[in-house]
Structures are given as C-alpha cells and as structure tokens.
Write a protein that holds these residues in place. Sequence first.
Motif, short mmCIF file in Angstrom:
data_model
loop_
_atom_site.label_atom_id
_atom_site.label_comp_id
_atom_site.label_asym_id
_atom_site.label_seq_id
_atom_site.Cartn_x
_atom_site.Cartn_y
_atom_site.Cartn_z
N GLU A 209 -1.08 9.24 8.16
CA GLU A 209 -0.38 9.01 6.90
C GLU A 209 -0.57 10.23 5.99
O GLU A 209 -1.68 10.71 5.84
CB GLU A 209 -0.90 7.75 6.21
CG GLU A 209 -0.49 6.47 6.92
CD GLU A 209 -0.83 5.23 6.09
OE1 GLU A 209 -1.11 5.38 4.88
OE2 GLU A 209 -0.82 4.13 6.67
N VAL A 210 0.52 10.70 5.43
CA VAL A 210 0.45 11.85 4.53
C VAL A 210 1.05 11.48 3.18
O VAL A 210 1.98 10.67 3.11
CB VAL A 210 1.19 13.08 5.12
CG1 VAL A 210 0.49 13.58 6.37
CG2 VAL A 210 2.65 12.75 5.45
N ASP A 211 0.52 12.07 2.11
CA ASP A 211 1.07 11.82 0.78
C ASP A 211 2.27 12.74 0.56
O ASP A 211 2.65 13.52 1.44
CB ASP A 211 0.00 12.00 -0.30
CG ASP A 211 -0.60 13.41 -0.33
OD1 ASP A 211 0.04 14.35 0.17
OD2 ASP A 211 -1.73 13.55 -0.85
N MET A 212 2.87 12.65 -0.60
CA MET A 212 4.10 13.40 -0.88
C MET A 212 3.88 14.90 -0.76
O MET A 212 4.72 15.62 -0.19
CB MET A 212 4.62 13.04 -2.27
CG MET A 212 5.13 11.62 -2.39
SD MET A 212 6.65 11.34 -1.45
CE MET A 212 7.85 12.14 -2.52
N ASP A 213 2.75 15.38 -1.28
CA ASP A 213 2.48 16.82 -1.24
C ASP A 213 2.31 17.30 0.20
O ASP A 213 2.89 18.31 0.61
CB ASP A 213 1.22 17.13 -2.05
CG ASP A 213 0.89 18.62 -2.06
OD1 ASP A 213 1.75 19.42 -2.49
OD2 ASP A 213 -0.21 18.99 -1.61
#
Length: 246
Positions: A209-213
């Motif tokens: 899972e990755v955040d927006m940045d």
Amino acid sequence: MSGHSKWHNIQAKKSKTDAKRGKIFTKLGKELTVAAKTGGSNPEINTKLRDIIAKAKSANMPSDTISRVIKKAAGELDGVTYDEIVYEGYGPCGVAVIVNVLTDNKNRSAGNVRHLFDKSGGNLGASGCVSWMFEKKGQIMIARKEEMDEDEVMMQALDAGAEDFSASEEGFEIVTLPEDFAEVRESLEAAGYQFESAEITMIPNNTVEVDMDAAAKVERLIDNLEDDDDVQDVYHNADFPDEFEG
C-alpha cells in the motif's frame, strides 16, 4: 492488488497508448518480430506469437499492421538480433518492480534501467530478487456494461478454462494459466466480448500500500521506464489509493 489498482493500471496504459501510439506500436512490432523469427509466423503453431497478437489487438493496433509486421519478420533471415532480458528491483517505498526488455545493446539497456531506478530512489537488484513475489498468468480485463450479466460472464469464462474470476464496479478480471490463455481469450472473443486488455502478465501475490506521495513517485518511475525504447513491459506490486488518478 486491489481492484482499483488493477483498473488504474489498465486505464493508465490506455491513456499512454493513446498519447504515444506510435511508440507503443513500435514496441509491439518488436515483440511480434522476435516471436515470429524465433517460433515461426503461423500463430496457430506459435502460441507466443498468438499471445502477442492478442496483446497488440487490445492496444488497438490495426490487424493489417500486425500482419505486415509478421510477414516482414518471416522474410528477414538477417538483421538486428534482440536479446530478451528481465531486470528486477525495488522502487519507492519498497515497491517490487519487474522490467522486461528487448534490446540490441545490453550495456545501454542495463545502464538506462539502473539510472531510472537510482533516480527514483529505488535500486536495481539481482535476478530473482522480486520475481518470487509474482506469478505468470494470463489476464483478461472486460469493462462492465449495463447489458452484461455477471454470472453469465463468470460461467462463460470458467467453462472456457479460466482459473479465476473477479468482479468490481469497473468490470471483470479473468485470470488463466499461461497455457490456457489463448483458448479462454478466443472463446470469450467468439462470444462477443471486447477486452480492455488481454495479455500474459505478472500478477503480484502480495501488494504494498502506498500513499498519494509515494503513488506519484511509483507512477513516475513506471512512466520513465516505459518511455525507454528498449523496455517492453513493467510490472509492480504497488496498491494505489482509491483517489489516486495518476
């Protein structure tokens, strides 16, 4: 990989194909040429060629262009020889990345791919460092339409030999063993379905899972890799946020 990420990848590929159609067709032409030279120009016998033809069609490459490339390849006994190379590494936030390359200059390709990994804050690894996280599968994506009955699509896919079927708001994902891909694809095509994509691919067993940045950084790495003339395909295990548009 979440349903959103799968469809995000498909839509991203479609938009890139529309924006860079000439470059995409050139890369597909290279794949068709290599497959035809190594396995023959008859797709009924050459299953790899048949699979790449399906991939080219899902990218809207005209049938006459596909035929012309194959005929040309069949008549060319000499000329450029391409090596197939797979690079593996980690992108931003530990995202696993696999890069398939067709090149006539290994040193150039290795240098370019390494530079792009380094530039993204990732690192290129040894062969096998991330491929164990993926499985080679056939994958067919069909966009959902009002008139489609989900159960009917599922039964047609499974009856044709599909290994797995999943549905989301965007559409249907059909997964096959590589050796069953052509038969399933042809059966669904004969039933009148149109594909958003249809190809042999690498599907991750687990995702990151990755955040927006981080999603933006991963997308930038993928875009830069795909923009390289020697790179044919890029696979990753990033799970993008639902709100990420790319």
